[in-house]
Motif scaffolding. Structure first.
Motif, PDB file in Angstrom:
ATOM      1  N   PHE A 236       0.849  -1.191   0.000  1.00 15.17           N
ATOM      2  CA  PHE A 236       0.000   0.000   0.000  1.00 15.17           C
ATOM      3  C   PHE A 236       0.887   1.245   0.000  1.00 15.17           C
ATOM      4  O   PHE A 236       2.085   1.191   0.308  1.00 15.17           O
ATOM      5  CB  PHE A 236      -0.951   0.012   1.203  1.00 15.17           C
ATOM      6  CG  PHE A 236      -0.252   0.094   2.542  1.00 15.17           C
ATOM      7  CD1 PHE A 236      -0.007   1.309   3.166  1.00 15.17           C
ATOM      8  CD2 PHE A 236       0.157  -1.068   3.182  1.00 15.17           C
ATOM      9  CE1 PHE A 236       0.623   1.372   4.392  1.00 15.17           C
ATOM     10  CE2 PHE A 236       0.800  -1.018   4.410  1.00 15.17           C
ATOM     11  CZ  PHE A 236       1.026   0.215   5.022  1.00 15.17           C
ATOM     12  N   ASN A 237       0.294   2.354  -0.360  1.00 14.64           N
ATOM     13  CA  ASN A 237       0.990   3.639  -0.423  1.00 14.64           C
ATOM     14  C   ASN A 237       0.986   4.250   0.970  1.00 14.64           C
ATOM     15  O   ASN A 237      -0.071   4.630   1.491  1.00 14.64           O
ATOM     16  CB  ASN A 237       0.293   4.565  -1.428  1.00 14.64           C
ATOM     17  CG  ASN A 237       1.066   5.866  -1.626  1.00 14.64           C
ATOM     18  OD1 ASN A 237       2.100   6.079  -1.008  1.00 14.64           O
ATOM     19  ND2 ASN A 237       0.559   6.730  -2.482  1.00 14.64           N
TER      20      ASN A 237
ATOM     21  N   PRO B  77       4.480   8.372  -5.054  1.00 12.59           N
ATOM     22  CA  PRO B  77       4.000   7.390  -4.063  1.00 12.59           C
ATOM     23  C   PRO B  77       5.173   6.727  -3.333  1.00 12.59           C
ATOM     24  O   PRO B  77       6.289   6.652  -3.845  1.00 12.59           O
ATOM     25  CB  PRO B  77       3.229   6.374  -4.909  1.00 12.59           C
ATOM     26  CG  PRO B  77       2.944   7.056  -6.204  1.00 12.59           C
ATOM     27  CD  PRO B  77       4.061   8.026  -6.427  1.00 12.59           C
ATOM     28  N   ALA B  78       4.909   6.259  -2.137  1.00  4.20           N
ATOM     29  CA  ALA B  78       5.914   5.541  -1.330  1.00  4.20           C
ATOM     30  C   ALA B  78       5.281   4.229  -0.877  1.00  4.20           C
ATOM     31  O   ALA B  78       4.608   4.167   0.146  1.00  4.20           O
ATOM     32  CB  ALA B  78       6.353   6.389  -0.136  1.00  4.20           C
ATOM     33  N   TYR B  79       5.495   3.184  -1.672  1.00  4.65           N
ATOM     34  CA  TYR B  79       4.859   1.904  -1.402  1.00  4.65           C
ATOM     35  C   TYR B  79       5.677   1.097  -0.390  1.00  4.65           C
ATOM     36  O   TYR B  79       6.907   1.043  -0.471  1.00  4.65           O
ATOM     37  CB  TYR B  79       4.693   1.097  -2.692  1.00  4.65           C
ATOM     38  CG  TYR B  79       3.706   1.708  -3.655  1.00  4.65           C
ATOM     39  CD1 TYR B  79       2.346   1.701  -3.383  1.00  4.65           C
ATOM     40  CD2 TYR B  79       4.138   2.297  -4.843  1.00  4.65           C
ATOM     41  CE1 TYR B  79       1.442   2.262  -4.259  1.00  4.65           C
ATOM     42  CE2 TYR B  79       3.248   2.871  -5.725  1.00  4.65           C
ATOM     43  CZ  TYR B  79       1.895   2.852  -5.438  1.00  4.65           C
ATOM     44  OH  TYR B  79       0.996   3.405  -6.298  1.00  4.65           O
ATOM     45  N   VAL B  80       4.976   0.477   0.537  1.00  6.20           N
ATOM     46  CA  VAL B  80       5.604  -0.387   1.532  1.00  6.20           C
ATOM     47  C   VAL B  80       4.851  -1.715   1.562  1.00  6.20           C
ATOM     48  O   VAL B  80       3.703  -1.805   1.105  1.00  6.20           O
ATOM     49  CB  VAL B  80       5.597   0.242   2.944  1.00  6.20           C
ATOM     50  CG1 VAL B  80       6.409   1.506   2.969  1.00  6.20           C
ATOM     51  CG2 VAL B  80       4.171   0.503   3.418  1.00  6.20           C
TER      52      VAL B  80
ATOM     53  N   VAL C 175       1.998  -2.447  -7.234  1.00  4.74           N
ATOM     54  CA  VAL C 175       0.568  -2.329  -7.525  1.00  4.74           C
ATOM     55  C   VAL C 175      -0.160  -2.619  -6.222  1.00  4.74           C
ATOM     56  O   VAL C 175      -0.219  -3.767  -5.777  1.00  4.74           O
ATOM     57  CB  VAL C 175       0.129  -3.320  -8.609  1.00  4.74           C
ATOM     58  CG1 VAL C 175      -1.371  -3.200  -8.843  1.00  4.74           C
ATOM     59  CG2 VAL C 175       0.913  -3.085  -9.886  1.00  4.74           C
ATOM     60  N   PRO C 176      -0.699  -1.597  -5.554  1.00  5.46           N
ATOM     61  CA  PRO C 176      -1.331  -1.824  -4.263  1.00  5.46           C
ATOM     62  C   PRO C 176      -2.580  -2.662  -4.390  1.00  5.46           C
ATOM     63  O   PRO C 176      -3.272  -2.651  -5.410  1.00  5.46           O
ATOM     64  CB  PRO C 176      -1.658  -0.406  -3.769  1.00  5.46           C
ATOM     65  CG  PRO C 176      -1.746   0.417  -5.006  1.00  5.46           C
ATOM     66  CD  PRO C 176      -0.756  -0.188  -5.973  1.00  5.46           C
ATOM     67  N   ALA C 177      -2.869  -3.431  -3.331  1.00  3.58           N
ATOM     68  CA  ALA C 177      -4.062  -4.284  -3.326  1.00  3.58           C
ATOM     69  C   ALA C 177      -5.302  -3.438  -3.133  1.00  3.58           C
ATOM     70  O   ALA C 177      -5.280  -2.396  -2.466  1.00  3.58           O
ATOM     71  CB  ALA C 177      -3.948  -5.320  -2.210  1.00  3.58           C
TER      72      ALA C 177
END
Length: 816
Positions: free
Chosen positions: A517-518, A548-551, A674-676
């Motif tokens: 997620f971002n 964006p900063a996805y983790v 690609v966030p869920a």
């Protein structure tokens, strides 16, 4: 098979014996009915490596761990569960008074206590350090005794042997025919001087005085400058027939003497010079004779005599050094044996030259050092310029001593010098033992703080639940009050579940549901809620990048961590100030220089009073808080710590008193992610099961009975299996009887995850729902794709998850 009694876990061999013990014949009876104080002590004891003992009840029932079992010798395991009187019957007259004091409520700690024990079939002198602590029951009466102890027999015997060895060396030093002295420090202060040295310089005070103070006549003749040069350079100085004028007797005439001597630097463990060793002989008579001879004979004979004198002095010097050196000296043959040895071998190791010369050194070396020693011999054969090595040599009486070797190859041989460093190794071992004891003490302090905090908070919660249930039992209770008490119980259970979740988060044992997620989106959303939490007097400043900063982490736990840090900042600012929330991508974790890789750093900076330096390293400990009573449990920051560690990240705190504090949470960054899609939590009333057949797998009778009763009230048909093997038999008994399996995770034998995997192999169309309050398997490996219901769960949650699992299964069957 794991014990059902949560405190009877771990403990190695002794723990297994305790679990298998037939307690029906013991005064303690079943462990399930033991007092809580005894259970807690047994759990602490089995989790510790330090020797520990519990004596309980008037019959002195004895429980101990592996460390104490080793001290019992041949009396273990027969002593386990028996009477403490029978265990130490041979020294009962010494032990009983101390035990009686403990049962009277008096704690006792004693060091170096001597006992004559018959624990291995023969009497032996032993020494112990121990403490007897009384343990009280719920009524405040002494119910037993707890002892943490350590046997010090080996250390005391080693100290005695070391003292005897030192005396032997001091006797050798005192009896040496050559004069010797040890000077320490740059001022060359006398530490030792043997009788031969005192005879040389006269009866004057030396020990503790510098050379300049004790021997001003020698200092004036340049000998002090020579000492300074040796101390600064670290290189030895040797002189032959060196003249010196000394006043041997106070007020008497000066005497001119001639000396052969060596100034040898003394090196510390770090390689620096710490002093100078002085050794030599008075050669005045020979020197004066040679002077007279040179005056009376022709120049040629004078030169020949001078040459002869030099040869004699050199040989004599080497011979004296060889004879009186306290270190092992030897000429080593490349085939692996010594050709010549000096007398120090017999002094230190007990072997004469004839017993060692020509004998393979491997026969005398400790077996654990043999391989490394052979490599050292190979290095000597390769003519390594200067070689240093440590190994253990066997003494004549069968013991071993550590020797530090220096060897120089020359002419096909190696000339070796070995220093006995056994005492240095013993000191290092004692220091390691002391440091380990300190670490164990710190662990015990942490365990005490944790258990005390858990007990305090859960007792508060249980007080609310107990009071509410007592009030619900009263007859004629109005509906309004009944509903209020039921709501109080429900709210308190939710608070207890939150407390348990925070503990699991700190211990990194919670079952996370990580997803991509971002972090910026979550931080932005949470910041709006933070404003409500902190109040209008605290300004919220949000600094986030455009990209964006996805983790990859559990978004719910991430939100909880942010809220916990924000609440902590609010309390630090006393409701007034500025809270800056900043998100930025970073490479590694800059303050530590660790964690190579990409991270997203989320920082919360407040303008409060800051954190005191002595408290900064403790702020993430569970139940540690600087707030007043009733203003917090001390678990908020520990949840952040556990979540960060379990997610592969880190959390750091920085603070300057009076200038606020910054907490930074680091989480692994995911590139091009690609966030869920978020799955909204369903909110629906209870639904009827419509006769759906559920296989309930639960080993706990209370939980199993409640689950089946709850499902029956929801309109489900249930079959209850108490273990995985029984569940598999029920599935095979009537094919396609069940539409869903509802199983606990932690069970004896096959656990819930293993059962779910086996069902997936046999009946891939049969859905499995898992339930667990805690499982290390879930914490380490996840739920393996199976539906997971966290304990404690509500009736609504149970209804929803079963309906969802059954509906999904029916849809998949229709598609196929």
């Amino acid at each position: 098979m794991p014990s059902r009694d949560g405190f009877l876990i771990e403990g190695g061999e002794t723990g297994a014996l305790l679990r298998a013990f037939d307690w029906s014949t013991s005064p303690l009876r079943s462990p399930a009915h033991w007092p809580q104080a005894l259970k807690t002590l047994v759990g602490v004891m089995l989790g510790s490596q330090q020797p520990m003992l519990i004596v309980w009840g008037p019959d002195y029932v004895t429980l101990y761990n592996d460390g104490y079992a080793a001290m019992c010798g041949a009396r273990h395991p027969a002593a386990l569960g028996g009477s403490f009187r029978d265990l130490w019957h041979d020294i009962w007259d010494q032990v009983e008074p101390i035990l009686a004091r403990a049962y009277a409520g008096e704690a006792t700690h004693m060091d170096g206590i001597a006992f004559i024990m018959h624990r291995n079939g023969y009497p032996e002198e032993t020494y112990f350090s121990f403490g007897y602590t009384p343990v009280r029951d719920d009524e405040g009466q002494v119910a037993g005794m707890f002892c943490a102890c350590a046997e010090t027999t080996g250390r005391l015997q080693a100290e005695r042997e070391a003292s005897a060895e030192r005396r032997r060396l001091e006797q050798l030093f005192a009896q040496a025919p050559s004069f010797m002295a040890v000077l320490r420090g740059p001022q060359h202060r006398f530490e030792l001087a043997n009788p031969a040295y005192l005879r040389l310089v006269g009866d004057r005070p030396l020990i503790g005085r510098t050379v300049a103070e004790a021997l001003p006549d020698a200092a004036a003749q340049g000998y002090l400058d020579l000492l300074d040069t040796v101390y600064r350079s670290g290189e030895a100085f040797t002189a032959t027939a060196s003249p010196i004028t000394l006043q041997v007797e106070a007020g008497g005439p000066e005497s001119e003497r001639y000396l052969d001597f060596v100034y040898q630097p003394i090196f510390g463990d770090d390689g620096t010079v710490t002093g100078v060793f002085v050794e030599g002989v008075d050669v005045t008579d020979r020197a004066l004779a040679e002077i007279a001879l040179r005056r009376n004979e022709a120049e040629l004979r004078f030169l020949n005599a001078d040459l002869e004198r030099q040869v004699i002095l050199r040989s004599h010097e080497r011979g004296l050094t060889w004879q009186v050196s306290p270190d092992l000296l030897g000429v080593f043959h490349p085939d692996g044996y010594f050709e010549r040895l000096n007398p120090a071998w017999e002094i230190i190791l007990g072997w004469t030259e004839s017993e060692v010369a020509g004998r393979s050194v491997v026969e005398l070396i400790h077996p654990d050092d043999a391989g490394r020693s052979r490599q050292a011999i190979d290095a000597l054969r390769a003519n390594m310029p200067v070689f240093r090595f440590e190994n253990r040599y066997r003494t004549r009486d069968g013991r071993y001593r550590w020797i530090s070797w220096t060897a120089v190859p020359e002419g096909g041989r190696a000339y070796c010098s070995g220093r006995d460093i056994t005492e240095d190794k013993a000191r290092e071992a004692a220091l390691d033992q002391a440091q380990e004891a300190l670490r164990q003490a710190q662990k015990m302090e942490a365990v005490g703080q944790l258990t005390g905090g858990v007990a305090h908070d859960f007792n508060n919660l249980l007080t609310v639940i107990k009071s509410s249930t007592d009030l619900l039992k009263r007859p004629g209770l109005p509906e309004e009050r009944r509903a209020r008490y039921v709501d109080a119980i429900s709210d308190t259970v939710a608070r207890a579940a939150k407390l348990t979740g925070q503990l699991l988060a700190f211990a990194r044992r919670q079952a996370l549901k990580p997803e991509i997620f971002n972090a910026i989106t979550s931080v932005t959303a949470i910041s709006e809620m933070v404003g409500t939490l902190t109040g209008a007097r605290i300004e919220i400043v949000l600094e986030v990048p455009d990209a964006p900063a996805y983790v990859h982490a559990d978004p719910s736990q991430f939100d909880t961590a942010l809220v916990n840090m924000a609440v902590n900042a609010r309390d630090a600012m006393d409701g007034h100030g500025r809270l800056t929330i900043r998100v930025r991508p970073v490479e590694g974790i800059p303050p530590l220089g660790i964690g190579m890789g990409a991270f997203v750093a989320v920082s919360l900076t407040d303008t409060g009073g800051g954190i005191a330096p002595e408290a900064l390293h403790r702020i993430f400990e569970p139940f540690y808080t600087t707030k007043g009573v009733g203003q917090g449990t001390g678990l908020g920051l520990s949840q952040v710590f556990g979540f960060a560690k379990q997610s592969g990240g880190e959390v750091l705190a920085e603070s300057v008193p009076g200038r606020g504090a910054t907490f930074t949470l680091y989480l692994p960054r995911i590139a091009d992610a690609v966030p869920a899609d978020p799955v909204p939590e369903e909110a629906e009333p209870l639904t009827d099961g419509h006769g759906t057949c559920v296989l309930v797998v639960e080993d706990n009778p209370e939980v199993g009975g409640f689950a089946t009763q709850t499902l029956a009230e929801l309109g489900y048909h249930t079959v209850w299996a108490t273990n995985a093997a029984d569940a598999l038999r029920q599935i095979e008994k009537i094919p396609y009887r069940f539409e869903v399996v509802f199983s606990d995770v932690v069970m004896p034998g096959m656990n819930g995850i293993e059962l779910a995997k086996e069902i997936a192999k046999r009946r891939p169309d049969l859905p499995v729902v898992l339930a667990s309050g805690y499982s290390h398997v879930l914490a380490e490996e996840g739920s393996h794709g199976f539906e997971l219901l966290h304990k404690p769960y509500s009736v609504e949650q149970l209804s929803r998850v079963l309906r969802r699992a059954v509906a999904r299964s029916r849809r998949e069957r229709l598609r196929s």
